[in-house]
Motif scaffolding. Sequence first.
Motif, short mmCIF file in Angstrom:
data_model
loop_
_atom_site.label_atom_id
_atom_site.label_comp_id
_atom_site.label_asym_id
_atom_site.label_seq_id
_atom_site.Cartn_x
_atom_site.Cartn_y
_atom_site.Cartn_z
N UNK A 66 0.98 -0.98 -0.21
CA UNK A 66 -0.03 0.30 -0.01
C UNK A 66 1.24 1.86 -0.26
N UNK A 67 0.39 1.87 -0.75
CA UNK A 67 1.12 3.45 -0.06
C UNK A 67 0.24 4.47 0.42
N UNK A 68 1.49 5.40 1.17
CA UNK A 68 0.80 6.59 1.60
C UNK A 68 2.10 7.47 1.35
N UNK A 69 0.60 8.63 1.20
CA UNK A 69 1.42 9.63 0.04
C UNK A 69 0.57 10.90 1.20
N UNK A 70 1.72 11.93 2.07
CA UNK A 70 1.44 12.74 2.60
C UNK A 70 1.85 14.32 2.62
N UNK A 71 1.43 15.43 3.32
CA UNK A 71 1.54 16.63 2.34
C UNK A 71 3.25 16.97 3.41
N UNK A 123 -3.18 -0.47 -3.36
CA UNK A 123 -3.70 1.06 -2.59
C UNK A 123 -3.63 2.19 -2.15
N UNK A 124 -3.98 3.58 -2.37
CA UNK A 124 -3.74 4.85 -1.82
C UNK A 124 -4.41 4.98 -0.65
N UNK A 125 -3.46 5.48 0.51
CA UNK A 125 -3.52 6.46 2.10
C UNK A 125 -3.21 7.77 1.39
N UNK A 126 -3.49 8.74 0.94
CA UNK A 126 -3.05 9.98 1.20
C UNK A 126 -4.13 10.80 2.31
N UNK A 127 -2.66 11.73 3.01
CA UNK A 127 -2.86 12.25 4.44
C UNK A 127 -2.57 13.39 4.14
N UNK A 143 -7.95 1.39 -8.63
CA UNK A 143 -7.79 0.78 -7.25
C UNK A 143 -8.21 2.00 -6.16
N UNK A 144 -8.32 0.99 -5.26
CA UNK A 144 -9.22 1.87 -3.67
C UNK A 144 -7.77 2.67 -3.53
N UNK A 145 -8.44 4.08 -2.79
CA UNK A 145 -7.73 4.47 -2.32
C UNK A 145 -8.82 5.54 -1.63
N UNK A 146 -8.05 6.21 -0.76
CA UNK A 146 -8.52 6.75 0.72
C UNK A 146 -8.24 7.60 1.04
N UNK A 147 -8.65 9.07 1.98
CA UNK A 147 -7.90 10.42 2.60
C UNK A 147 -8.42 10.76 4.03
N UNK A 148 -6.50 10.60 4.13
CA UNK A 148 -6.59 10.32 5.92
C UNK A 148 -6.70 12.22 6.55
N UNK A 149 -7.84 12.55 6.78
CA UNK A 149 -7.87 14.15 7.34
C UNK A 149 -7.85 15.45 6.01
N UNK A 150 -9.07 14.65 5.46
CA UNK A 150 -9.15 15.50 3.97
C UNK A 150 -10.43 14.86 3.22
N UNK A 151 -10.63 15.71 2.66
CA UNK A 151 -11.55 15.01 1.03
C UNK A 151 -11.31 14.86 -0.22
N UNK A 152 -11.81 14.17 -1.03
CA UNK A 152 -11.64 14.02 -2.32
C UNK A 152 -12.34 13.75 -3.07
N UNK A 153 -13.07 13.67 -4.67
CA UNK A 153 -14.49 13.62 -4.57
C UNK A 153 -14.39 12.26 -5.25
#
Length: 344
Positions: A66-71, A123-127, A143-153
């Motif tokens: 799984x990928x965790x990409x954060x700002x 899958x992607x986790x976007x933090x 590919x499944x994805x989820x945003x942590x502490x945010x939103x995306x359409x």
Amino acid sequence: MARRITLADVALKAGASKATVSLVLNNRESRISPETSERIRVAAQELGYTPNPAAQTLRTGKTQTLAFISDEVLTTRFASAMIHGILEVAESHDQMILMAETEHSPQRWQKSLASMKNRQVDGFILGLMRARNLQKVDIPLNQPAVVVNGKAQGIASILPDEHRAGQQAVEYLVAHGHKKIALIGRPPAGSSEHATMNIPRRMAGIDDAMRTAGLGFSAEYQEVLWEGEAGYLGALAVLEQAPDISAVIAANDRIAFGVYRAFQERGISVPEDISVISFDDEELASYMHPGLTTLRLPYAQMGQAATQILMQEDPANLISGVRSEGNEVLIPMPLIERDSVKTL
């Protein structure tokens, strides 16, 4: 260098075919007898056999990654909790996590997404550090994805239940007999600097609970920057507006730290003279004297929930009090009781 143990080695030791060994070790449905299955598993364990990841990927199309990409999550004080939550669930599903930090650079964000896609993650986790809407997320639809502490359409979103936390702070004070309450830290109307989508929700919860209790604030101090200085100046201001307040709601723990300092200089004791409640449960909250009662940002649980969703599991199975609204999964902010609130 030791030779890698193969399916052929296990088959030879167990006296079975490679096809039979593959079926057993990959837990695939078959009519193989329990005795043969057990013999194969024992042989694999004795030989120290481990699956070949490349072969598994070719066979299943899954990389178990799984990928965790954060700002900027990885470099903040909250990183360890969120990452621990992600890794805890990932490990239980034999998933590896690849991490990338973009430091708010749109170019690095796109480069990280492209790199993770090239590695065929499952899958992607976007933090996000500051909760906001991601305007464009370039992730394949399959590919499944989820945003942590945010939103995306169109993508599942994990957020702290800030509205409920705001309500809880007021309800806690009211349950302890407080009616003359001041609020320090509401952003001025129309302000956008440093704003996140969580701040209005926190404030809305506070206001809703005050209305439900039939109360209005005795005094308020508005501020955009939630740091100690805002708490210090805010405490002096609300004391001037309403000297008889019995409690203060601080918008976050750093503001509460400044409130403590102002009260100390004025000879006001917490909680004997004025009670204080806050939000976030930063590390400093437990070291303040007296310890600060606050509502904790559930970063570990948010990380757990994100990974569970990618694993097609219900976060409510692991985290109590989870609420869902549309594609938002709201994680409760637990009340951490210490010694800053007195019963009247």
